[in-house]
Design an enzyme around this catalytic site. Structure first.
Site, PDB file in Angstrom:
ATOM      1  N   ASP A 138      -1.119  -0.861  -5.486  1.00  0.00           N
ATOM      2  CA  ASP A 138      -0.801  -1.235  -6.860  1.00  0.00           C
ATOM      3  C   ASP A 138       0.619  -0.768  -7.227  1.00  0.00           C
ATOM      4  O   ASP A 138       1.429  -1.539  -7.748  1.00  0.00           O
ATOM      5  CB  ASP A 138      -1.846  -0.586  -7.795  1.00  0.00           C
ATOM      6  N   LYS A 152       4.272  -2.905  -8.137  1.00  0.00           N
ATOM      7  CA  LYS A 152       5.067  -2.617  -9.338  1.00  0.00           C
ATOM      8  C   LYS A 152       6.497  -2.217  -9.000  1.00  0.00           C
ATOM      9  O   LYS A 152       7.437  -2.648  -9.676  1.00  0.00           O
ATOM     10  CB  LYS A 152       4.361  -1.534 -10.158  1.00  0.00           C
TER      11      LYS A 152
END
Lengths: 403, 403
Positions: free
Chosen positions: B196, B200
């Site tokens: 994750d 980003k």
């Protein structure tokens, strides 16, 4: 190529020229066009400085030049900045400023004039230096209802408080040190008495309400009375002491004030140290957010001015909407504001606790080993008025810090 | 009144409806027009929920409705979000998304399509939840040359690391606790393995360069191997351990990686705890700035989506420029990246220090009272490749954390 002028070749003004030259390529790409400083307005000559040939002493030369689209006003103070800015906006030139006094005093009028002349009045640099707090409030948190702004808005006082805590030294000594290092002005009143932070929280409050918050109605207390021992009490409560510009909406009303405050060590704003600034915002969806960076200094402040210039260049011929209007926003009298109070008292707790609880309600006693001749209490939440009334009964009070 | 549709009535999607309803007045004022959710696309029915009458199962109903100007894509995952988003943009409807997988995988293409159809593809919610980091990089720091982004970009792992440090408990135990509290998914791999955070930092890196940074080229290491003792060593060095998404330009090259890192306690990012996110940016004029807030959760994420909707509504009929293009940005191999390494070793320093200094150069030994059977060293700066080569000579290495 877009031609701009800089009003005032002092610290920030010369920083603007430096930022525009150093980051020319990036700025040009983001603005969609190159940006060139055609004139610098100053009463001085700067012989030998490469800026010399662009120096102009007569503001009308700049105002009469139709090539000039944007002006960076980095003069500071009300006059002649106010008159020059008005004339520039009336001739359709956008103005980007770092001048918090002028924004706090006449911002709403200047934004209205800009709106009437298809140009903009922007002032990102006036609060928090290089921290993009104005843009965040205007453009980013648009889905939020903000109910609390707590800002460490003055680097000089934050430096002094940080050093007082670390070194255990007195205010006067650290102030002198800060002056020698260039972190504090020769005349430090605007900083240490909280006037600078007051202008800045007035600007943020005006954005919050969309109406003009007159800085003169904001209760303002500086850090000159803070003593080394205060930090020991704060530490015993796992808190830091910070000069906070506070703007808050509670069920009792709408309040703004500047004063030293206890902030819990775990709170993100507590770790904003030295000359740094930080603005903590509470809003109903996002909860707490914090914006941290250098709140002053030549290049950070200049960078914020240039960021505004880039926005003006991207929107030439249009007017960026005013962040607030000229309607006066009346805040609630600070007497109604409820908070806690750390009260230092001469004497022994045994002799005074009963009388204190009668006056202040339930209190928490705090003692520090280094002070046998005094103690402190932390009250529960009570209004300023209730506190002031109760405090009148005690000649033993050494000092009080809000929390 | 501007009509919008929400794709996916899950956590974020229902949050978008809630934010739009709760803050209707503020949002309408800032957008210059009221915003109303006309449709919600979901395969489920939500019987009894007031949303029920606006639920649509067929995306084409929404795409064919010329009244719909903006779509909130809160479905997550690549398909069918990708296909739906493309179709929406091609029919001139702006799309605001929280879908980091899709932005990282196809963001550049979708922004190009938006540009070709006078609409926008915005994704503030895809990084840092409610922290306005995308807007800050695109619109605020426009006078800056950024050379370092360090982000705590994943709330789950930050919660786990914070709890492990405070409680001294093992990863597995805290993970289970986090799952029970709803802070970690049943299948936690995307968070704890760093995937994750990798998406980003790929998005932030793409903005940094203006070109597409493929997340697959970013070296990614999660927190599953972090042990309670690591925090004791970190503490001895006055550091914290954080999972950092790093993107940095040095004289050796342009690097991005995700890994646990030691950060000095005094550094502002060290005080980003629990589920909060923080992004620290270093740039050449502003120096260090930090943006802090809730990086996930229903309302903060939804608030960022709605902030993008407000921007789209203010600019209906125009296209907000793409933050990066489809050109692939090739980063430098991580082997060339220079940093320090905290290396935990089985055994006694006396037996190993000479061999270690031969292999790693000058090192600083660190010992903690709770571990007599091991010690650690902190190396000077060396490249990943040099470190890996030197480490091969030691079977005694327990673990390594970068700094």
């Amino acid at each position: 190529m877009v031609q701009v002028a800089v009003f005032g070749y002092g610290t920030v003004g010369s920083g603007v020229v430096e930022v525009l030259e150093t980051n020319q390529e990036e700025i040009g790409r983001r603005a969609g066009d190159g940006i060139r400083v055609k004139y610098v307005l100053d009463i001085r000559d700067f012989q030998g400085d490469p800026i010399q040939e662009r120096i102009v002493h007569d503001v009308d030369v700049i105002l009469a030049d139709p090539e000039i689209k944007v002006i960076c006003e980095t003069m500071g103070g009300i006059e002649p900045a106010y008159t020059f800015t008005k004339k520039a906006l009336m001739s359709g030139k956008s103005v980007c400023t770092s001048n918090k006094e002028l924004v706090a005093a006449h911002g709403a009028e200047l934004m209205r004039i800009a709106g009437e002349h298809q140009c903009s009045y922007l002032f990102e640099a006036s609060v928090g230096g290089g921290i993009p707090i104005i843009r965040t409030m205007n453009d980013a948190l648009t889905a939020e209802k903000i109910d609390r702004i707590e800002g460490i808005l003055n680097g000089t006082t934050n430096y002094i408080l940080t050093k007082m805590e670390r070194d255990g030294a007195a205010f006067d000594i650290i102030l002198k040190e800060a002056q020698e290092l260039g972190y504090a002005e020769r005349n430090p009143a605007a900083d240490v008495e909280g006037h600078d932070a007051c202008r800045k929280i007035a600007i943020l409050s005006s954005i919050l309400y969309g109406h003009n918050v007159d800085y003169k109605q904001i209760y303002t207390e500086g850090i000159t009375k803070i003593m080394p021992r205060d930090f020991a009490y704060a530490k015993a409560l796992d808190c830091k002491i910070k000069l906070i510009g506070l703007s808050v909406i509670t069920k009792e009303g709408e309040f703004a004030m500047v004063s030293p405050r206890l902030v819990p060590s775990y709170s993100p704003i507590a770790s904003v140290n030295d000359v740094f600034n930080g603005i903590q915002i509470h809003s109903n969806m996002l909860d707490t957010s914090l914006y941290y960076g250098r709140g002053a200094g030549k290049l950070p402040t200049a960078s914020a001015v240039v960021g505004d210039v880039v926005e003006c260049v991207k929107k030439l011929g249009t007017s960026i909407p005013a962040a607030w209007d000229e309607t006066e926003k009346k805040l609630t009298e600070i007497g109604a504001f409820r908070q806690r109070y750390l009260v230092r008292m001469k004497g022994k707790p045994e002799a005074l606790m009963q009388k204190m609880e009668d006056a202040f309600g339930k209190v928490q006693a705090v003692q520090i080993p280094e002070a046998a001749d005094e103690f402190a209490v932390l009250t529960e939440e009570m209004s300023e008025r209730e506190y002031q009334d109760a405090a009148e009964e005690f000649t033993e009070i050494i000092s009080m810090i809000r929390s």
